[in-house]
Design a protein around this motif. Structure first.
Motif, short mmCIF file in Angstrom:
data_model
loop_
_atom_site.label_atom_id
_atom_site.label_comp_id
_atom_site.label_asym_id
_atom_site.label_seq_id
_atom_site.Cartn_x
_atom_site.Cartn_y
_atom_site.Cartn_z
N GLU A 77 0.81 -1.22 0.00
CA GLU A 77 0.00 0.00 0.00
C GLU A 77 0.84 1.27 0.00
N ILE A 78 2.03 1.24 0.63
CA ILE A 78 2.80 2.47 0.81
C ILE A 78 4.20 2.38 0.21
N ASN A 90 5.73 4.38 -3.14
CA ASN A 90 6.69 5.45 -2.88
C ASN A 90 7.98 5.27 -3.68
N SER A 121 7.36 6.46 -7.05
CA SER A 121 7.35 7.92 -7.12
C SER A 121 8.77 8.48 -7.18
N ASP A 145 3.33 9.84 2.94
CA ASP A 145 2.62 10.12 1.69
C ASP A 145 3.56 10.94 0.82
N LYS A 176 4.48 11.24 -2.68
CA LYS A 176 4.35 11.91 -3.98
C LYS A 176 3.92 13.37 -3.85
N ARG A 186 4.58 15.43 -1.54
CA ARG A 186 5.73 16.19 -1.05
C ARG A 186 6.76 16.39 -2.15
#
Length: 522
Positions: free
Chosen positions: A308-309, A313, A316, A341, A343, A345
């Protein structure tokens, strides 16, 4: 009939009165039962019923005909009626009891609905028979800080007795050092603890945690952070997760500290969470031992959802011009990056740096590689650092080049930067271009490194670049001072992150007997 005498005896279950008969009567034994027989059985005594059977002394028929060897249908019918009557009374009593229980439960349900609690999930659960007892439980839960919403989230808590369940568990937690101020949050996370037995369920888990080198004073904090641990089996997930971490190189003496800071590891399945996470980082180029060091320093990274993360990332980072070969270095420098989170940033920081110093997309990728923390910097401090460099006499173009080479310029302590720059201008007599070439000059300590090394070089009459002067260890610099000339290959040194710093040997490590087989964790 002439009754001569009468003799009797009493037993607990019946009374028998026997009449002695005259001689005339004795001459006709086949028909001479001129008596009255009274039988009071234990069952009849309980029901208060006495039955009297009368017989004739002459040749007349018995009134009840109950002494015949084969009972008459009427007699059988009589017994069925009596048995049936007794059975019907019993059934009526059970039915009444059942109806009473249903009525009591209905009243309890109405009470719960009246205060906003849904009883839909309570069917089959043993509940108080009176509204007063249920009111006591609800009031006690309210005193603990739980709301109606909390009760609705776990209505089975209403099956816990205040005296038998709730108070013993809470007393034990309090004696262990769990703060009363945390009880509300504790019970919201894990209300099932109120069902637990202190001796059978809770005490063994606490003993196990102490065996994992968690200090006794830290046990309450572990329970406050992760109360769910009280519901785990001792030889299940908890033991396998710890064994796996030791197997990949996590130092045994660090286990207690790791679990104290992030006890959620005890609830993680190795095959589903920990092992896939470790193997994914390895696939990106992070050595297994380096992963172990990252876990020692920041155990919470194991809680980052891989699918999920983490994986999104990484995608990204590649999208924003971070090179694949640099991913391992980026993760090692700033492991928290893969759990945020990311992307949004990246989008924000790239746009901001482009507007402030004209940084291009590819240059932004190089900046992230060298200082991934750039994604978390606030804009206001960055602007102050850029303004300082411009005030020092650097052009915006030079500032951009300096930031690409050494992004740390945007995050250093401004007071230290000013001291270093003042010494550079007043004592070292160098051109600003030297700082453009080696902007990391601002990252070194003035008193500990810059001043003593500059004096030694000046006394020897050597001319060198700032890179040759500063970008080496003290031991290496002492060796350089023995040179008569400066070798060109030593004037350009790679200042990028060194992964080996994460894998330095530890004195407490020993060979692990852990078997990291794929079949063990699936």
């Amino acid at each position: 009939m002439k009754i001569i005498s009468s003799a009797g005896f009493r037993k607990p279950s019946f009374l028998l009165v026997h009449n002695e008969l005259s001689a005339l009567t004795l001459r006709k034994p086949q028909s001479a039962y001129a008596s009255s027989l009274w039988i009071l059985s234990a069952r009849e005594k309980r029901s208060g019923l006495v039955r009297k059977l009368q017989c004739s002394v002459t040749g007349r028929r018995y009134a009840s005909t109950s002494v015949r060897s084969t009972p008459k249908p009427e007699k059988v019918h009589l017994h069925r009626k009596e048995g049936g009557s007794s059975s019907l009374y019993g059934r009526a009593s059970l039915l009444e009891m059942k109806n009473e229980r249903m009525e009591n439960r209905a009243r309890v349900y109405e009470f719960l609905k009246g205060i906003g609690v849904s009883p839909d999930e309570l069917d089959g659960l043993e509940l108080p028979v009176t509204v007063e007892v249920m009111q006591e439980r609800v009031d006690f839960l309210h005193k603990l800080g739980l709301t109606v919403e909390d009760i609705n989230n776990y209505p089975l808590v209403l099956g816990c007795s205040v005296k038998k369940n709730m108070i013993p568990v809470l007393d034990y937690l309090g004696k262990m050092g769990v703060r009363k101020s945390t009880f509300t949050a504790f019970l919201r996370r894990y209300p099932q603890v109120l069902h637990a037995s202190v001796v059978v369920d809770l005490a063994p888990v606490v003993t196990y945690l102490q065996g994992m080198d968690i200090k006794p004073n830290d046990i309450p904090r572990v329970l406050e952070k992760y109360p769910e641990v009280l519901g785990f089996k001792l030889e299940g997930t908890m033991s396998t997760s710890v064994a796996y971490l030791v197997g990949i190189g996590v130092a045994r003496r660090e286990i207690g500290g790791i679990l104290t800071r992030y006890p959620e590891i005890l609830g993680m399945r190795v095959g589903r969470i920990i092992k896939p996470f470790v193997e994914y980082l390895e696939s990106l180029g992070v050595p297994r031992l380096a992963v172990a060091r990252l876990i020692e320093n920041r155990p919470h990274i194991l809680g980052f959802g891989l699918e999920e993360i983490v994986i999104p990332n990484i995608a990204s980072l590649l999208e924003f011009e971070v090179r694949e070969m640099s991913l391992a270095s980026v993760i090692a420098q700033y492991p928290d990056m893969i759990g945020i989170d990311l992307k949004p940033r990246l989008v924000s920081q790239r746009s901001f740096l482009s507007s402030v110093i004209g940084l291009g997309p590819e240059e932004f990728g190089r900046v992230v590689e060298k200082m991934p923390q750039i994604v978390s910097l606030n804009h206001s401090p960055v602007v102050k650092h850029v303004d300082f460099l411009i005030d020092c006499g650097f052009s915006l173009e030079q500032v951009r080049k300096m930031v690409v080479v050494c992004p740390q310029l945007l995050a250093l302590n401004l007071d230290i930067m000013k001291l270093n720059f003042d010494y550079f201008q007043s004592k070292m007599g160098r051109a600003l271009d030297d700082l453009v070439t080696f902007p990391a000059f601002f990252t070194y300590g003035l008193e500990s490194t810059i001043k003593p090394r500059h004096k030694m070089v000046a006394e020897k009459g050597l001319k060198c670049s700032l890179t040759w002067l500063l970008n080496c260890s003290d031991e290496k610099f002492e060796e350089r001072m023995s040179y008569d000339t400066i070798e060109m290959e030593e004037m350009e040194m790679d200042s990028s992150f060194d992964m080996n710093t994460l894998m330095e040997p530890r004195g407490d490590e020993s060979a692990s007997d852990y078997d990291d087989s794929d079949d063990e964790y699936v």
